[in-house]
Scaffold this active site. Structure first.
Site, PDB file in Angstrom:
ATOM      1  N   LEU A  37      19.404  32.435 110.584  1.00  0.00           N
ATOM      2  CA  LEU A  37      19.313  31.327 109.624  1.00  0.00           C
ATOM      3  C   LEU A  37      20.701  30.860 109.166  1.00  0.00           C
ATOM      4  CD1 LEU A  37      16.298  32.723 107.579  1.00  0.00           C
ATOM      5  CD2 LEU A  37      16.277  31.125 109.513  1.00  0.00           C
ATOM      6  N   SER A  39      22.992  27.065 107.545  1.00  0.00           N
ATOM      7  CA  SER A  39      22.894  26.047 106.482  1.00  0.00           C
ATOM      8  C   SER A  39      21.812  25.000 106.783  1.00  0.00           C
ATOM      9  CB  SER A  39      24.242  25.371 106.276  1.00  0.00           C
ATOM     10  OG  SER A  39      24.636  24.774 107.484  1.00  0.00           O
ATOM     11  N   GLY A  40      21.603  24.689 108.070  1.00  0.00           N
ATOM     12  CA  GLY A  40      20.546  23.732 108.414  1.00  0.00           C
ATOM     13  C   GLY A  40      19.181  24.254 107.979  1.00  0.00           C
ATOM     14  N   HIS A  41      18.932  25.554 108.229  1.00  0.00           N
ATOM     15  CA  HIS A  41      17.661  26.141 107.799  1.00  0.00           C
ATOM     16  C   HIS A  41      17.553  26.137 106.272  1.00  0.00           C
ATOM     17  CE1 HIS A  41      18.127  28.274 111.792  1.00  0.00           C
ATOM     18  NE2 HIS A  41      16.930  27.727 111.914  1.00  0.00           N
ATOM     19  N   ASP A 154      16.027  17.809 115.814  1.00  0.00           N
ATOM     20  CA  ASP A 154      15.235  18.022 117.034  1.00  0.00           C
ATOM     21  C   ASP A 154      14.139  16.961 117.056  1.00  0.00           C
ATOM     22  OD1 ASP A 154      16.591  20.353 118.021  1.00  0.00           O
ATOM     23  OD2 ASP A 154      15.708  21.445 116.359  1.00  0.00           O
TER      24      ASP A 154
HETATM   25  O1  PAF Z   1      13.029  24.814 116.174  1.00  0.00           O
HETATM   26  C1  PAF Z   1      12.813  26.050 116.326  1.00  0.00           C
HETATM   27  O2  PAF Z   1      13.556  26.910 115.828  1.00  0.00           O
HETATM   28  C2  PAF Z   1      11.644  26.504 117.186  1.00  0.00           C
HETATM   29  O3  PAF Z   1      11.443  25.644 118.260  1.00  0.00           O
HETATM   30  C3  PAF Z   1      10.344  26.684 116.384  1.00  0.00           C
HETATM   31  C4  PAF Z   1       9.851  25.373 115.810  1.00  0.00           C
HETATM   32  C5  PAF Z   1      10.564  27.684 115.262  1.00  0.00           C
HETATM   33  C6  PAF Z   1       9.241  27.234 117.287  1.00  0.00           C
HETATM   34  O4  PAF Z   1       9.580  28.463 117.818  1.00  0.00           O
END
Ligand code: PAF
Length: 287
Positions: A37, A39-41, A154
């Site tokens: 994880l 900063s984007g997360h 994405d």
């Molecule tokens: O974007 C991601 O990290 C993955 O493709 C996801 C959505 C968690 C699915 O495994």
């Protein structure tokens, strides 16, 4: 199940533990991740935290979305560090199942991403989006969130998830977290750390190409393509060069090429390699 500490989330490793952790939950928001994880997360978690009574972050490196030449085994995993990030962001539950738990037997039934999953990112990674949709559908069934947050960086992934939710009547709202940019315009990504100073300078052509494309929008789809292509052609001759994987102006509902007379929103998406680093970026273009 690891119980919550004063500041930390519950860590659930099985569907049973997850169900127990969510027994009294109301207004559940899910942030699906593969861990590591950054900063984007964190911005996805903050968006979820602002809307949900209970925030669940799933941490699962999904073997189904890795190709045979991609390094599933060596994908970084550090649940301790990920849990600390979740604690800092006020996450309630971390769902971190083992591979065996999610896939006790080889997966026979999958969610086919269709032609939309074969284009752009899907062309370089055959089967990738079927793997993504399959695990996301499983997570939706296990967590039963009211909404789920995905990054708009994405773009094809979130478009496909939205399409799956519509086509399969899944009762979950999909919330897009806006793509964030570094001060110089480069789309934020943990991969940016791999760029040397010169590579980073070359890489800025990606966001410049998208800006040039968006500015050409009043002239229609062909002008958008030409304007962004011109920037990338110049960048192909830079030192170090930008090696284009794809540049596409697509209909966001299908990810098929936007026609010359396309009206409404389109997505201008680019992927390129600079040095050894593959970068993606996209922007919405009103036509
Ligand atoms: O974007 C991601 O990290 C993955 O493709 C996801 C959505 C968690 C699915 O495994």
């Amino acid at each position: 199940m690891t119980p919550p500490t004063q500041h930390g989330p519950v860590v659930a490793r099985t569907p049973e533990e997850l169900r127990a952790a969510l027994a009294d939950a109301d207004g559940v928001g899910l942030v699906p991740t593969m861990g590591s994880l950054h900063s984007g997360h964190r911005s996805l978690m903050r968006l979820a935290r602002g809307r949900a009574g209970t925030v669940v972050v799933s941490v699962f490196v999904n073997p189904l979305q890795f190709g045979p030449d991609e390094d599933f085994e060596h994908y970084p995993r550090d649940l301790g560090a990920d849990t600390r990030v979740c604690a800092e962001e006020g996450v309630d539950v971390v769902f971190a199942p083992e591979t065996q738990t999610m896939y006790p037997a080889p997966q026979m039934v999958t969610v086919d991403a269709g032609t939309m999953g074969e284009r752009l990112e899907g062309a370089s990674r055959p089967g990738h989006f079927t793997g993504v949709l399959t695990v996301v559908a499983k997570l939706f069934h296990l967590v039963r969130p009211d909404f789920a947050v995905f990054g708009e960086k994405d773009a094809q992934q979130i478009a496909l998830v939205r399409r799956m939710v519509t086509d399969l009547n899944l009762p979950v709202e999909i919330v897009g977290a806006p793509l964030s940019r570094d001060p110089d315009g480069l789309a934020s990504s943990s991969r940016n750390a791999y760029l040397s100073e010169q590579e980073r300078t070359s890489a800025l052509a990606l966001s410049r190409a998208l800006t040039a494309g968006r500015e050409a929008a009043p002239g229609g789809a062909e002008d958008v393509r030409a304007a962004s292509r011109k920037v990338l052609d110049e960048a192909a001759a830079a030192d170090p060069p930008v090696r284009l994987d794809y540049l596409a102006l697509v209909d966001p509902a299908t990810f098929g090429e936007a026609s010359a007379d396309h009206r409404g929103e389109a997505v201008l998406a680019v992927a390129a390699r600079v040095g050894g680093t593959r970068l993606i970026d996209n922007t919405a273009v009103p036509l």
